[in-house]
Design an enzyme around this catalytic site. Structure first.
Site, short mmCIF file in Angstrom:
data_model
loop_
_atom_site.label_atom_id
_atom_site.label_comp_id
_atom_site.label_asym_id
_atom_site.label_seq_id
_atom_site.Cartn_x
_atom_site.Cartn_y
_atom_site.Cartn_z
CG MET A 154 -12.22 -0.83 8.76
SD MET A 154 -11.59 -2.27 7.95
CE MET A 154 -10.41 -3.11 9.21
N GLY A 155 -10.36 2.11 6.15
CA GLY A 155 -10.69 2.70 4.86
C GLY A 155 -11.17 1.54 3.87
NE ARG A 156 -12.85 4.09 -1.88
CZ ARG A 156 -12.47 5.27 -1.89
NH1 ARG A 156 -11.42 5.55 -1.16
NH2 ARG A 156 -13.24 6.40 -1.98
CB ILE A 157 -6.57 -0.27 1.28
CG1 ILE A 157 -6.66 0.55 -0.08
CG2 ILE A 157 -5.66 -1.36 0.90
CD1 ILE A 157 -5.36 1.11 -0.34
CB THR A 236 0.77 -1.75 1.73
OG1 THR A 236 -0.38 -1.65 2.35
CG2 THR A 236 1.52 -2.88 1.48
CB SER A 237 -0.32 3.21 4.76
OG SER A 237 0.88 3.15 5.86
NE ARG A 238 1.98 8.01 0.34
CZ ARG A 238 1.34 7.46 -0.44
NH1 ARG A 238 1.36 6.03 -0.57
NH2 ARG A 238 0.75 7.92 -1.59
CD GLU A 267 8.39 5.37 -0.71
OE1 GLU A 267 8.23 5.69 -1.83
OE2 GLU A 267 7.82 4.82 -0.02
CG HIS A 285 5.51 3.43 -3.07
ND1 HIS A 285 5.72 4.47 -2.33
CD2 HIS A 285 4.27 2.85 -3.15
CE1 HIS A 285 4.29 4.89 -2.13
NE2 HIS A 285 3.56 4.16 -2.70
C1 GLV Z 1 0.37 4.70 -3.90
O1 GLV Z 1 1.03 4.88 -2.99
C2 GLV Z 1 -0.71 5.60 -3.82
O2 GLV Z 1 -0.91 6.46 -3.04
O3 GLV Z 1 -1.50 5.33 -4.80
#
Ligand code: GLV
Length: 323
Positions: A154-157, A236-238, A267, A285
């Protein structure tokens, strides 16, 4: 004498122009990363670098570069840099937070919607000439509106995805290493729950944690088996936050319904089993890849590098003990 900076890969021209005004730039104007050996050779004698997440700054690399003072990564993530080794050697590390938050949240939600409503699959179906007529059960997915969204991180994104979820009248659960204060929970309409509860009760689960030893393979076979059969996982993290093999199996055997993935364990390789599945939406990505945002990220990294080399505290200092 001007400071010397290596730009390891293509960046937007505005950022390059800014760098040229302030430092001596060696510019690798290419879409292809240097090999680890070439990266090391090119970095020798440089004061700083504007790097990307495909460049690996191991302790060995950092320790072989006594002149290096700053690594300005064009990314919010910095798991490509050994932060401990950099800090030990007084090498400033910076990232590009903030400017990519909304773009990345948009993309996470796009993947969620695409997986829920089978958009990529429908596109393939239509292009293959398989559409005969309207049918009551043709390519039915699941509702997003009014469902339960579980956010891990629950950070910014994570917070921005929560705001989007709110617009869809979703029940919002979250889990994180640190809990938000009650004011922020109230404003965002989010409820802190144990991970098991989130896994069990969410219709959609979206990952927004950094890659750390504690988050590696956070989602594996055990976690997938606790999710609903109708659940959709979005990452969408890692990549290494999810066990890709276990996910491919869970998608193939119906343990969960679908997934939307922007990041992968190795990747640009993607687990071959995933490529064969209809119920996973795959992207290379690109969550922060709007032109506007990528321009801002490049400019921010360039400014961070110059600030560090001019002896100012860069705005986006990661190893704050050096600030
Ligand atoms: C992309 O994956 C970033 O970390 O900005």
């Amino acid at each position: 004498m001007k400071h010397s900076v290596l730009v390891t890969k293509r960046i937007y021209p505005e950022a390059f122009a800014y760098l040229r005004e302030h430092v001596d730039v060696e510019y690798h104007d290419s879409e292809t990363s240097y090999s680890p050996d070439e990266l090391l050779q090119r970095l020798k004698g440089k004061d700083g670098t504007v790097s990307q997440l495909t460049d690996h700054f191991t302790a060995e690399v950092i320790n072989a570069l006594p002149k290096l003072r700053v690594i300005a990564n064009v990314a919010v993530g910095f798991d490509n840099i050994d932060l401990e080794a950099a800090t030990k050697r007084n090498v400033i590390v910076t990232n590009t937070p903030g400017v990519l938050t909304e773009t990345t949240a948009d993309f996470a939600f796009a993947l969620l919607m695409a997986a829920a409503r089978r958009i990529a699959e429908a596109d393939r179906f239509l292009r293959a000439g398989r559409w005969r007529e309207w049918n009551v059960d043709l390519l039915c997915g699941h509702d997003v509106y009014g469902s339960t969204l579980g956010l891990i991180g629950m950070g910014r994104i994570g917070q921005s995805v929560a705001r989007r979820g709110r617009g869809f009248q979703m029940r919002l659960l979250y889990h994180d290493a640190t809990r938000q204060d009650s004011q922020s929970e109230k404003e965002l309409g989010i409820e802190f729950v144990p991970l098991e509860t989130l896994l069990r009760e969410s219709d959609y689960i979206s990952l927004h944690v950094p890659l750390l030893p504690e988050t590696e393979k956070l989602i594996g076979a055990g976690e997938l088996s606790q999710m609903k059969k109708t659940a959709v996982l979005v990452n969408t993290s890692r990549g290494p936050v999810v066990d890709e093999q276990a996910l491919a199996e869970a998608l193939a055997n119906g343990t969960i319904a679908a997934a939307g993935l922007d990041v992968f364990e190795r990747e640009p390789e993607v687990e071959p089993k995933l490529l064969k599945l209809e119920n996973v939406v795959l992207a290379p990505h690109i969550a922060s890849a709007s032109t506007e945002t990528r321009k801002k990220m490049c400019r921010m990294a360039a400014e961070n590098a110059v600030a560090a080399l001019e002896g100012r505290r860069p705005e986006n200092l990661v190893n704050t003990s050096l600030g």
